[in-house]
Design a protein around this motif. Structure first.
Motif, short mmCIF file in Angstrom:
data_model
loop_
_atom_site.label_atom_id
_atom_site.label_comp_id
_atom_site.label_asym_id
_atom_site.label_seq_id
_atom_site.Cartn_x
_atom_site.Cartn_y
_atom_site.Cartn_z
N GLU A 144 0.90 -1.17 0.07
CA GLU A 144 0.01 -0.21 0.11
C GLU A 144 0.84 1.33 0.18
OE1 GLU A 144 -3.54 2.06 2.62
OE2 GLU A 144 -3.20 -0.07 2.81
N LEU A 147 2.20 1.53 -3.61
CA LEU A 147 1.34 2.16 -4.51
C LEU A 147 1.07 3.50 -4.32
CD1 LEU A 147 -0.46 1.13 -6.73
CD2 LEU A 147 -2.14 0.38 -5.06
N ALA A 148 0.96 3.83 -2.81
CA ALA A 148 0.73 5.29 -2.62
C ALA A 148 1.69 6.39 -3.39
CB ALA A 148 0.39 5.77 -1.23
N THR A 156 -5.14 5.10 -3.53
CA THR A 156 -4.39 3.78 -2.86
C THR A 156 -5.39 3.16 -1.65
OG1 THR A 156 -2.35 4.44 -3.49
CG2 THR A 156 -2.54 3.07 -1.62
N HIS A 157 -5.89 4.17 -0.79
CA HIS A 157 -6.71 3.92 0.35
C HIS A 157 -7.95 3.38 -0.25
CE1 HIS A 157 -8.35 4.06 4.15
NE2 HIS A 157 -9.55 4.53 3.68
#
Length: 190
Positions: A144, A147-148, A156-157
């Motif tokens: 995560e 990816l952010a 991403t969230h």
């Protein structure tokens, strides 16, 4: 009339394709491992004190029908990362031996994908073995966070909110498949 060149690269055929692929794959896996180590300062710090030491990963029970993997010997760098020693093991100090049960590679991959620790035994220097065991138990890739950096924290969230339950379901399914494979292997089925 000119002679036509062959439609293939003869040099490429000197080395078997599986060997080329396994070497390239192993180099990429070391890059990924080092990326995960660099993202966790405590992990790299633990390894810094072992700079120059070697770890040999032995795949115990590797099936003879599969192509043999390249030599899995790694050196700890001063930065607390790993460097693959290549196909030819480096002479020197006896490495720490990390013996991984590879008698059922498909089952091992399923268990690893399900988040289970592989069956491992470690032999060698106690302090180095303790730190390596700590890494195996605690080091995880924060997908995560990576990816952010690419698409931003908001998207991403949202993706993570969808992916977590999906990943949990896939892990549960893989655990069931791995258990079934183990039961089948225990009875001698293939």
């Amino acid at each position: 009339m000119a002679t036509a060149a062959p439609a293939y690269n003869r040099r490429m055929l000197r080395e078997p394709i599986p060997a080329r692929l396994s070497t390239a794959l192993l180099e990429r896996l070391v890059l990924l491992l080092n990326h995960v180590l660099a993202a966790e300062p405590a992990a790299a710090e633990r390894l810094c004190s072992h700079a120059g030491r070697r770890v040999e990963c032995a795949l115990a029970g590797w099936p003879g029908l599969l192509p043999a993997p390249p030599a899995l010997v790694f050196t700890v760098t001063p930065a607390g990362l790993f460097e693959w020693c290549g196909a030819q093991p480096v002479p020197g100090e006896a490495p720490l031996l990390l013996r991984v049960d590879a008698s059922n590679p498909a089952g091992a991959l399923l268990r690893a994908a399900a988040g289970e620790r592989p069956l491992i035994s470690i032999q060698g220097d106690a302090a180095f073995a303790t730190d390596l065991n700590w890494l195996i138990d605690h080091l995880r890739w924060d997908v995560e966070d990576d990816l952010a950096r690419v698409i931003g924290p908001g998207p991403t969230h949202q993706l993570a909110a969808v992916a977590r339950p999906l990943a949990h379901g896939v892990r549960s399914a893989l655990r069931g498949v791995a258990a079934a494979v183990e039961r089948g292997a225990g009875r001698g089925e293939r």
